[in-house]
Structure formats: structure tokens, C-alpha cells
Design an enzyme around this catalytic site. Structure first.
Site, PDB file in Angstrom:
ATOM      1  N   ALA A   1       0.841  -1.191   0.000  1.00  0.00           N
ATOM      2  CA  ALA A   1       0.000   0.000   0.000  1.00  0.00           C
ATOM      3  C   ALA A   1       0.879   1.245   0.000  1.00  0.00           C
ATOM      4  O   ALA A   1       1.716   1.421   0.884  1.00  0.00           O
ATOM      5  CB  ALA A   1      -0.914   0.004   1.225  1.00  0.00           C
ATOM      6  N   GLU A   2       0.676   2.082  -1.009  1.00  0.00           N
ATOM      7  CA  GLU A   2       1.386   3.357  -1.078  1.00  0.00           C
ATOM      8  C   GLU A   2       0.436   4.442  -0.580  1.00  0.00           C
ATOM      9  O   GLU A   2      -0.375   4.979  -1.329  1.00  0.00           O
ATOM     10  CB  GLU A   2       1.831   3.649  -2.507  1.00  0.00           C
ATOM     11  N   ASP A   3       0.535   4.728   0.700  1.00  0.00           N
ATOM     12  CA  ASP A   3      -0.387   5.678   1.329  1.00  0.00           C
ATOM     13  C   ASP A   3       0.392   6.626   2.222  1.00  0.00           C
ATOM     14  O   ASP A   3       0.987   6.207   3.214  1.00  0.00           O
ATOM     15  CB  ASP A   3      -1.445   4.928   2.141  1.00  0.00           C
TER      16      ASP A   3
END
Length: 908
Positions: free
Chosen positions: A620-622
């Protein structure tokens, strides 16, 4: 009739027709009525069971509970607690807990909506098997497309002279259903002088077993052989007398001798007694090998997965393979097909889909196209039918690598991976970059910009065709070879997937695909990204979910990729697209700006991927640190395996650009590195990735080695300072926190230039859209590469990344020294720009001899070599330091880091 009796009755009639017990008599008020809900024997008729209790027992109440949730494989899943992870993180926010519960309720409704259309989550993600263009075994090509806003649909292309009327969908449900799916059949053309097939359902082996077939067997011979060789005597009976059992039951209950009153019906015994009586009566009737089923009321709610059959007949049924081999034997081979038919559409043919809409005629690139040539040099974009001859198709050679304990990811862009100022290819990447990745010690590559996109300057993030690899880099088979060769080297392949938005291009992309504004995307302002000009998916639509879930499964099934990084999650999780100030207040994760539909899609995506492919890895790129990113979906999380920590890279960039070396705070550095330790084992860290080099900024190497930097001390050597900080920043980031590490292509040897794609501002120059691999021949860059390679080897040998969190026992801002343990190793850093320490004391728990295994100051790494060989082995002293029983005195040159390993334990 009681629920117990009804249960046995229901169970019985769910059994195969020829296996239903004939001893059951259905009460008339359940089987016959006068059309107004009254039974034949009158409204006062009440059927009783002697074994039925008058009040609901605990077991009855248990039967009425909802059955356990089933996974894709039919197995029971663990109980779901939609707020389960909150206690783990110490979150007691009532509003967020209520948001998670409401999200879970909505998720159940969404699952029901999906399963009502597509059976289960696996089928919901298998749209690519029927949508798009596929060759059918019955000498034809099938095409299916979703376009609910269109009135007419046809295919145009080279194969039909771009005629909009020759190959169109039929009228009625055979060509268009109520959900907006269009179906077109392209019949292969019979060659001159050839006779049509004798059987309409004649099949051909086009790809699989293409060299087999042509046995010239006919249908009559086939059926005769099936009867003689496959079916046993008892198994032929139900096929010949399908309605025999039904007619007997009907006559028993509704015939002239059927019971008409309660007295004639008599007392209904309990289910087990009735079963035993029937078995005793019917045991002499079984002269065949039909399977037997034991249906016993065990006071539990009926569950199709718990129906038990006779072990002998059940095992016999499982061991009996379906008669598919006979049907396959009737197929003809590829040569026979090519001799008789001319393909309706040939390999390499260009095509588009034509729609007639309320606003006029449209030509679009199919949404499910697997190979697309984008618009270039004034030519329109179009899809290419990809069906190479089977002898030319790529054959997979290697299996997927085994699951890795830790991830050392090498981030790449294929187009800029070459040395020349041009677009590189899949084949060049395979032959040149993959061996370098293996030699550098990385065990995974993460590719971005692979999916087809019209605008090359968008770095591949404005995707137009989600099922196609970019034709700029090569063909689908070229990409398969890249993945296969990577697997042969033991390297995993991850894809940077962009499901958070899509290109706004109308000619090649999905925007206004069928003429309507709400086909795949939201209408109005919500359907457009506020800053990037892209379109936002409508995640609450079942058909959009079908498209996105199928896209994920397609890349795994077709190209054998090993995982995904979900790009820019804030763009989809928030209606403000993540462009808002986050203070860390939990309210920001459950307010009106959170897109609940997008969160549910991420949950479904992770559930589908991990259920079908247990070894898959999702990242997850958050940047907003949404709570529960990597927690199980059954505990209220989103189900990712890793999450990207942006703060560490941003900290290093801020220090290098804004703070003099001597003013760096060791406590602040450590606090940022150790933040979010509750998710330490699922955190992915990097010192710098492509964002620092591509997004209008400068790489760390460009900052560190720039002589124009005013922060450099006059007496300091520019190369030494740059090389020392470059090594220390990477080593500290790599070893202090996280269980996965990422490095952008070229940064392992301190690539000095940023990446700049061809855009109007640079006159579409490719001068900076490449990597200078020849720098590895330069002494400084080769030394930095050797250090990075040895740093990777430490994790390979000592499993640092898969170890627990570090134990930081020494932080001194005045001396600018940091020391900590992680796994079996001791790490010591001296960030001071001028001061060296001859005998610096740090604490260790275990007494013994410590061997220096990595030293950033070695001459081979571009250091000064201030440590002598006799200083590489240090022995502890019994002096309590840093809360430990023993201490170690080490020599610390300025701007250097050392890694020690306990090689010998001393007992007192």
C-alpha cells in the site's frame, strides 16, 4: 411440520434426483394448495411430528443463526470482528469504530451484490476469460464488451475493411443483455472448395495440443464408446428414466391412494427412524452402483458442504473422471482448421469497437484489449489482435521463486533503463538490467509504467489500457520472457498498479467510453482528479469492480507477476484526493471526505488475491498512514502485506537541503525511523525512490556531490562527504526499521542526474531519460556500488529485515552517535562531520568477541581507511553501559558507520 422434518425434506430434495429417499411423505400444506395458501385438507389441517418440541430449544435457535462465511474454496473462515485491530493499536475513537462497523455492513451488501451477479469473488475477478476477444474452439472468435450507454455495437478493423455493419451484435438477448454487455461472434470463413463441418459443435485444437486431433471419430461412435466403456449399468438408469422417481413421489402424494386427512396420513416419525425404516425396505432394491446418501437430522442448520454420502460410493464418485477425454478425442487439429477455414481475424490485425450512442457514432479502443498501439505521429490508437501461432508463443521455463523472508526491492522503469537517450525495451531490460539486479543482491524488481499509457511523459501513471503491456517496450511475449527470466534468477516481479485513477483520454482510454459520462467513472466534479486531470473510478458499481478485480487477476494469471504496489491510495480513499492537511486526528479517517466504496474495493482486492494466490504480495502506497492498512480484513483492516513509509525519505531530503551537517539531531532521526513500530514487521522503507529523481526534484547524489551547495564545509572534501553520507543514510534506513527495503534504479551507485522525461519544456529531449551504467567503471561510483552490494549481503546472511524491531540503546546528540542492536548484529554510527572517537564506549548485553563485518570507512568503499586490521576484532569489558551488563570500546572515524557481529561468547 417442525423445522426438523422440513430440514430432512429440504436436504432430501437437494440430492440428485435418482438418490432421493422414497419413504418421505410431504405434508399437503407444504406440497399442494388451492392457490390461496390453503391445503387440500382444509385450513384447519395441522401436521405434527412426534419428535418435535413445542418450544424452541437451544439447538433450534442455533440452527436459525446465519451460516458461517465461506471462502472461495468453500472452507469456513474465522469470525469477523470489524473493529478487531483497534485494541491492538490502542484506538478508542468511538466515531471511527462506528465507521468500521458501518463499512463492514456495507461490505456484506456489496459482496451479496457481486455474488448475485458473478457467483463468488473468484468469478468476479475472471472477467478477462470472456470479455474482450477470445478464440472459441468452434471455429470462431467471440468478442464481449461492457457499454451500457450504447445503442448499437460492432467491430471494425482490418479484417472487415473497417465496416461498421458487417460484424455487429445480434438483436435481442443473444447480442445485448440488461446489464449493458454486448456479444459479437466472428465466424471463420470457409475456404473455397471446402465442405462445412458435419456437426455444428465441431471443435478444433488451436493452441493447446494443436498438433493433436483428426481422429475422424463421429458422434455415434463416440456415444457408443461412452456407453460401453465409461458408464456402468447402474449409472445408465437415471439417464434413461429421469422422471421415474418424480412420478412415483407424485403418485404417492397426489394420486388416488394418497392420504386425504390427518388420520390417513398418520403419525410422522422422527427423521432418523424414518430413514432407518426406508433403508431396511429399500436395501434389496439397490441392484446398481448408484451412490447412497445418509441424511440424518443432527439438529443443525442445513449446509451443503456438510452433506455426507456413503464413503464407498463417494470415493468411487471422486475417483471417476468426467468423460471429457471422449469429447476431446473428437476435436480436430490446427492443420485441419487452417485447411478448411480462413481465420475471421488474423494475428496482428488492427481493430476497434464501434458504438452508436445518443450523441452519435463513436470508435473506441476496447477496454479489455491485451495489446494496443497508442496514438503516435498523427495516427490513431487501435487494438491489435494478439494470437501468434502456437509454435511461436512464449513457453514458460521457470517456476515462481519460493516465498522470501525479506524483500529487497529494486524499483525500475523499463523505458529509461538503457544507457542510450531513447526508449529501452523489455528485451534490453531482460538481458542487461536483470543480471545487474541479481549481482547487486536484490531479490525483487518493482516495475512502474508497464501498463499501456498514451502519454510517455506521465511516467506511465495515466493508464489508458489496463490489460495491455506498453507496446513502446515490446510485445506481450517479451514481457512474459522478462518475468520468466527474473524468476529463473530467483527474483520476484512486482507491478506498480494504478487503480486510483485513469487517463482522461477518450480516444484510447475509458473516459466517455460508451458516450456516457458515468460508465466507469463518477459524474461531475467527483469524477475528475482535482489536480492531475485524471478520471476517478466509480468503486461502488458492480461492473467497475468486475473490471478492476479481473485486471489484478489477469496480470497474475497471464504474466505470472508476484505482487502489486497499489499506487497513490489517497487519490481514491478520499474525495479530496489526498490533497488536504492531515494532523493525525483519527476523525480524518472517517469523516465525510472518506470514500467508503474505495476502501471496500481494496478489501475485496486483497481478499481475492490472497485467497487465490496465497504467496502474492500487496503493498500500500499511502502517505496518510490510514489505520489498519496491513491488518487482516477479518479484523477490520484492508489486508495489505506491506505499507510504504514516506516520512523517512522526506526527512533525509529535508536534512540534506535545509540543515547543516553539524546541526542534525540524532534523536529526531531515530524518532522518525522508529515511528509506527506497531506495524514494523509490515513496513517498507527507502532512503529515496523514483519520486526524488523524477517529480521535479534532485536525487540524493545530485545534492551531495554538488559543489554549488552552500552547506558544504569549506575544508571538507566534497566527494568524501557525499560518499560518506550516502552510505550512512542508506545503511541506517536499511537496518534500523522495517521489514522491506526499496531502492530506485541507479541509486545503488549514486546516479548523479535526475530523471526527466521528454516534455515540451525540454523540447522532448531524452538526454535525462536514461541511466548512465558506464558510471560503474568510475572509481567513486563503483565503490559505492560495492558497499550497497555488501549491505544487501548482510541481510542475505543475517536476515536483518526479517528480524524484530531494533533495540536502540545509545543516542547522543552532542557526539552525534547512534548505536543499536538488531538481530545478531550491533550497529554504531558517528554522524559528526569532524570529530573522530578513538575508544567510544557502547553497551552490549553479551560478553565476548565482536568482529567488524562492515565498515563504511574502508578504502574499498571510498573511505579514509582510518581503522587498522587489528581493530576489526573487539573484546567486551565488564563495565555496565547503556543499561547493558557489558560494554565495547570502538574506534569511530567521523562520518562513518560500523557493523559488528558476536563471533565468540565469553563466560565469566
Amino acid at each position: 411440520m417442525t423445522s426438523s422434518s422440513a430440514l430432512v425434506l429440504t436436504t432430501t430434495f437437494l440430492l440428485p434426483l435418482n438418490h432421493r429417499p422414497s419413504f418421505l411423505a410431504i405434508p399437503s400444506h407444504l406440497s399442494s394448495s388451492d392457490g390461496r395458501g390453503r391445503s387440500r385438507s382444509g385450513p384447519q389441517a395441522k401436521w405434527k411430528c412426534c419428535s418435535a418440541p413445542k418450544e424452541k430449544s437451544a439447538s433450534t435457535q442455533q440452527r436459525q443463526r446465519k451460516p458461517p462465511r465461506r471462502s472461495l474454496s468453500g472452507k469456513s473462515e474465522p469470525d469477523v470482528d470489524p473493529v478487531g485491530f483497534l485494541s491492538k493499536f490502542g484506538i478508542s475513537h468511538r466515531g471511527f469504530a462506528q465507521f468500521l462497523r458501518e463499512r463492514y455492513k456495507a461490505l456484506k451488501d456489496r459482496r451479496f451484490e457481486l455474488y448475485s451477479r458473478f457467483i463468488d469473488l473468484k468469478e468476479s475477478a475472471s472477467g478477462y476469460e470472456i470479455l474482450g476477444m477470445h478464440r472459441h474452439r468452434q471455429h470462431r472468435v467471440d468478442y464481449m464488451e461492457w457499454a451500457p450507454g450504447a445503442r448499437y455495437c460492432s467491430l471494425v478493423g482490418d479484417f472487415n475493411g473497417w465496416s461498421a455493419t458487417e460484424n455487429c451484435a445480434r438483436d435481442g438477448h443473444l447480442g445485448h443483455d440488461d446489464f449493458g454487455y454486448w456479444f459479437i461472434i466472428l465466424e471463420d470463413k470457409l475456404r473455397d472448395g471446402e465442405e462445412p463441418d458435419e456437426y455444428f459443435f465441431q471443435e478444433y485444437n488451436y493452441m493447446d495440443d494443436y498438433d493433436k486431433g483428426d481422429s475422424n471419430i463421429n458422434v455415434e461412435e463416440l456415444l457408443r464408446r461412452i456407453n460401453d466403456e465409461y458408464w456402468e449399468p447402474g449409472e445408465v438408469w437415471p439417464r434413461k428414466s429421469r422422471m421415474e422417481m418424480v412420478s412415483k413421489l407424485y403418485e404417492q402424494m397426489f394420486g388416488p391412494n394418497s392420504p386425504q386427512t390427518d388420520e390417513e396420513l398418520g403419525e410422522i416419525l422422527d427423521a432418523e427412524t424414518r430413514y432407518k425404516q426406508w433403508k431396511e425396505v429399500s436395501k434389496f432394491d439397490h441392484v446398481d452402483d448408484r451412490p447412497r446418501f445418509d441424511v440424518i437430522d443432527d439438529e443443525k442448520e442445513f449446509d451443503i458442504f456438510s452433506v455426507k454420502g456413503d464413503p464407498v460410493s463417494a470415493e468411487k464418485f471422486k475417483s471417476k473422471k468426467p468423460p471429457l477425454a471422449y469429447w476431446i478425442e473428437m476435436r480436430k487439429g490446427r492443420k485441419a482448421w487452417l485447411k478448411k477455414y480462413m481465420p475471421a481475424i488474423s494475428h496482428g490485425s488492427r481493430y476497434k469497437v464501434y458504438f452508436n450512442t445518443p450523441d452519435g457514432a463513436l470508435e473506441r479502443v476496447p477496454a479489455w484489449a491485451t495489446y494496443v498501439l497508442p496514438e503516435a505521429d498523427g495516427k490513431e490508437a487501435y487494438a491489435v489482435y494478439w494470437e501468434p501461432p502456437p509454435e511461436d508463443m512464449y513457453k514458460w521455463k521457470y517456476e515462481r521463486p519460493k516465498t522470501l523472508k525479506s524483500l529487497r526491492i529494486y524499483e525500475c522503469h523499463v523505458g529509461i533503463s538503457g544507457s542510450e537517450p531513447t526508449i529501452s525495451s523489455f528485451n534490453e531490460f531482460t538481458s542487461k538490467v536483470l543480471p545487474h539486479v541479481k549481482n547487486a543482491g536484490y531479490n525483487a524488481v518493482q516495475l512502474f509504467g508497464v501498463v499501456e499509457h498514451r502519454d510517455y511523459s506521465s511516467v506511465g501513471y495515466k493508464v489508458t489500457n489496463f490489460f495491455a503491456v506498453s507496446s513502446r517496450f515490446g510485445t506481450p511475449d517479451d514481457f512474459k520472457q522478462l518475468v520468466d527470466e527474473a524468476h529463473g534468477l530467483g527474483i520476484l516481479v512486482f507491478l506498480d498498479v494504478v487503480h486510483s485513477y485513469a487517463s482522461a483520454d477518450e480516444s484510447a482510454g475509458l473516459s466517455l467510453f460508451d458516450g456516457s459520462n458515468d460508465c466507469y467513472f463518477h459524474t461531475g466534479k467527483r469524477g475528475h482528479h482535482k489536480y492531475w486531470g485524471t478520471r476517478m473510478f466509480k468503486y461502488g458499481d458492480v461492473d467497475v469492480l468486475h473490471f478492476l478485480l479481473s485486471n489484478l487477476k489477469w496480470w497474475v494469471a497471464e504474466y505470472q507477476v508476484d505482487g502489486f504496489q497499489f499506487h497513490s491510495l489517497p487519490s481514491m480513499m478520499y474525495t479530496h484526493n489526498g490533497f488536504a492537511t492531515f494532523t493525525g486526528d483519527i476523525e480524518e479517517y472517517c469523516n465525510q471526505y472518506v470514500d467508503k466504496d474505495a476502501l471496500m474495493y481494496l478489501i475485496l482486492a486483497n481478499e481475492m488475491l490472497h485467497e487465490l494466490y496465497p504467496d502474492i504480495i500487496t503493498i500500500a502506497e499511502d502517505a496518510t498512514f490510514y489505520p489498519g492498512l496491513c491488518e487482516p480484513t477479518t479484523q477490520g483492516g484492508l489486508g495489505f502485506d506491506y505499507w510504504v513509509n514516506f516520512s523517512v525519505s522526506e526527512m533525509w531530503l529535508w536534512l540534506l537541503e535545509n540543515v547543516p551537517d553539524q546541526d542534525w539531531s540524532m534523536n529526531k532521526i531515530v524518532s522518525v525511523l522508529l515511528s509506527n513500530q506497531q506495524s514494523h514487521h509490515k513496513m517498507l522503507l527507502y532512503a529515496e525512490n523514483h519520486n526524488q529523481s523524477i517529480s521535479g526534484g534532485r536525487s540524493f547524489a545530485e545534492i551531495l556531490f554538488s559543489k554549488a551547495d552552500e552547506q558544504i564545509i569549506e575544508s571538507d572534501n566534497v566527494l568524501f562527504r557525499g560518499a560518506s553520507l550516502h552510505k550512512m543514510i542508506k545503511l541506517l534506513t536499511f537496518t534500523m526499521s522495517g521489514s522491506a527495503y526499496l531502492n530506485f534504479m541507479g541509486n545503488e551507485f549514486a546516479h548523479p542526474d535526475r530523471v526527466e522525461f521528454p516534455v515540451p519544456s525540454n523540447k522532448f529531449s531524452f538526454a535525462l531519460a536514461n541511466r548512465q551504467w558506464d558510471l560503474l567503471m568510475d572509481e567513486v561510483h563503483r565503490q559505492l556500488f560495492d558497499f550497497d552490494k555488501d549491505m544487501m549481503r548482510i541481510d542475505e546472511d543475517e536476515n536483518i529485515l526479517s528480524s524484530g524491531p531494533p533495540n536502540v540503546h545509545h543516542i547522543n546528540d552532542s557526539n552525534m552517535v547512534i548505536s543499536y542492536n538488531r538481530g545478531p548484529l550491533l550497529f554504531v554510527f558517528n554522524f559528526h562531520p569532524t570529530i573522530c572517537y578513538e575508544a567510544y564506549c557502547v553497551g552490549v548485553e553479551e560478553a565476548g568477541e565482536y568482529q567488524l563485518i562492515l565498515n563504511t570507512d574502508e578504502v574499498s568503499y571510498g573511505g579514509l581507511g582510518m581503522l587498522k586490521r587489528d581493530q576489526y576484532l573487539q573484546r567486551t569489558s565488564a563495565k555496565r553501559t547503556d543499561g547493558y551488563r557489558n560494554s565495547l570500546k570502538v574506534s569511530l572515524p567521523h562520518r562513518s558507520a560500523q557493523v559488528y557481529k558476536l563471533t565468540r561468547i565469553l563466560t565469566t
